[in-house]
Write a protein that holds these residues in place. Structure first.
Motif, short mmCIF file in Angstrom:
data_model
loop_
_atom_site.label_atom_id
_atom_site.label_comp_id
_atom_site.label_asym_id
_atom_site.label_seq_id
_atom_site.Cartn_x
_atom_site.Cartn_y
_atom_site.Cartn_z
N ALA A 32 0.85 -1.19 0.00
CA ALA A 32 0.00 0.00 0.00
C ALA A 32 0.88 1.24 0.00
O ALA A 32 1.75 1.39 0.86
CB ALA A 32 -0.91 0.00 1.21
N ILE A 33 0.63 2.13 -0.94
CA ILE A 33 1.38 3.38 -1.08
C ILE A 33 0.38 4.52 -0.94
O ILE A 33 -0.68 4.50 -1.57
CB ILE A 33 2.05 3.50 -2.47
CG1 ILE A 33 2.86 2.26 -2.81
CG2 ILE A 33 2.83 4.80 -2.59
CD1 ILE A 33 4.20 2.17 -2.18
N VAL A 34 0.72 5.52 -0.14
CA VAL A 34 -0.11 6.72 -0.01
C VAL A 34 0.80 7.92 -0.26
O VAL A 34 1.84 8.06 0.38
CB VAL A 34 -0.77 6.83 1.38
CG1 VAL A 34 -1.59 8.11 1.49
CG2 VAL A 34 -1.65 5.61 1.64
N GLU A 35 0.40 8.77 -1.18
CA GLU A 35 1.17 9.96 -1.52
C GLU A 35 0.35 11.21 -1.23
O GLU A 35 -0.85 11.23 -1.41
CB GLU A 35 1.56 9.95 -2.99
CG GLU A 35 2.50 8.83 -3.35
CD GLU A 35 2.84 8.79 -4.83
OE1 GLU A 35 2.22 9.52 -5.63
OE2 GLU A 35 3.74 8.01 -5.19
N LYS A 36 1.05 12.23 -0.79
CA LYS A 36 0.46 13.55 -0.60
C LYS A 36 0.85 14.36 -1.83
O LYS A 36 1.99 14.76 -1.98
CB LYS A 36 1.01 14.17 0.69
CG LYS A 36 0.39 15.49 1.05
CD LYS A 36 0.97 15.92 2.41
CE LYS A 36 0.47 17.27 2.82
NZ LYS A 36 1.08 17.66 4.12
N GLN A 37 -0.11 14.55 -2.73
CA GLN A 37 0.21 15.14 -4.02
C GLN A 37 0.68 16.59 -3.92
O GLN A 37 1.52 17.01 -4.69
CB GLN A 37 -0.98 15.05 -4.97
CG GLN A 37 -1.16 13.65 -5.49
CD GLN A 37 -2.10 13.59 -6.66
OE1 GLN A 37 -3.00 14.40 -6.79
NE2 GLN A 37 -1.89 12.61 -7.51
N SER A 38 0.15 17.35 -2.96
CA SER A 38 0.53 18.76 -2.87
C SER A 38 2.02 18.91 -2.56
O SER A 38 2.63 19.88 -2.97
CB SER A 38 -0.30 19.46 -1.80
OG SER A 38 -0.17 18.79 -0.56
N ASP A 39 2.62 17.96 -1.86
CA ASP A 39 4.04 18.01 -1.52
C ASP A 39 4.87 17.04 -2.35
O ASP A 39 6.09 17.01 -2.21
CB ASP A 39 4.27 17.65 -0.05
CG ASP A 39 3.69 18.68 0.89
OD1 ASP A 39 3.38 19.79 0.44
OD2 ASP A 39 3.57 18.37 2.09
N GLN A 40 4.22 16.22 -3.16
CA GLN A 40 4.89 15.19 -3.95
C GLN A 40 5.74 14.29 -3.06
O GLN A 40 6.87 13.95 -3.39
CB GLN A 40 5.76 15.84 -5.04
CG GLN A 40 4.98 16.64 -6.05
CD GLN A 40 4.00 15.78 -6.84
OE1 GLN A 40 4.36 14.73 -7.32
NE2 GLN A 40 2.77 16.24 -6.99
#
Length: 134
Positions: A32-40
């Protein structure tokens, strides 16, 4: 998608725009991968594990288990940057939001916006929670 469709009431200052936080979750090689797109950047369980250890093996979603509890806590810690709020609200957030996340988008991921997190938190605390985004 998250399944949260409660629109943000007029008069709140946090609106969906280029500064809104967007979390994206997907699986790569079974992980499982979770990314915060605003901070890349990738959201990791380390900070949340220091607060409550539910799943040292990592995050999960789509059911009400230990991996989703760790993800709920990590999301709220990251989004609110307030350990007290995160600890108070994460189990209900897990039940209402994280357990409902599904990778149904055409690209095989789920998306959760700061606006949706605010809406879910308002249901439980009756006040908007400021995000950690400046």
């Amino acid at each position: 998608m998250s399944g949260i469709s409660d629109p943000q009431p007029a008069g709140t200052s946090h609106t969906l725009d280029e500064t809104d936080v967007i979390y994206v979750g997907y699986r790569r090689r079974g992980r499982a991968i979770v990314e915060k797109q605003s901070d890349q950047e990738q959201l990791t369980p380390e900070r949340s594990l220091e607060v409550a250890n539910h799943s040292p093996s990592g995050f999960s979603w789509g059911y009400a288990g230990s991996g989703p509890a760790q993800l709920a806590l990590a999301l709220l810690l990251d989004y609110t940057d307030d350990e007290d709020v995160a600890l108070k609200e994460y189990m209900e957030f897990k039940t209402k939001v994280v357990s409902q996340l599904e990778c149904t988008e055409p690209d095989g991921c789920w998306r959760l916006t700061g606006r949706e997190i605010d809406a879910a938190l308002r249901e439980t605390v009756d006040e908007p929670v400021a995000p950690s985004v400046n």
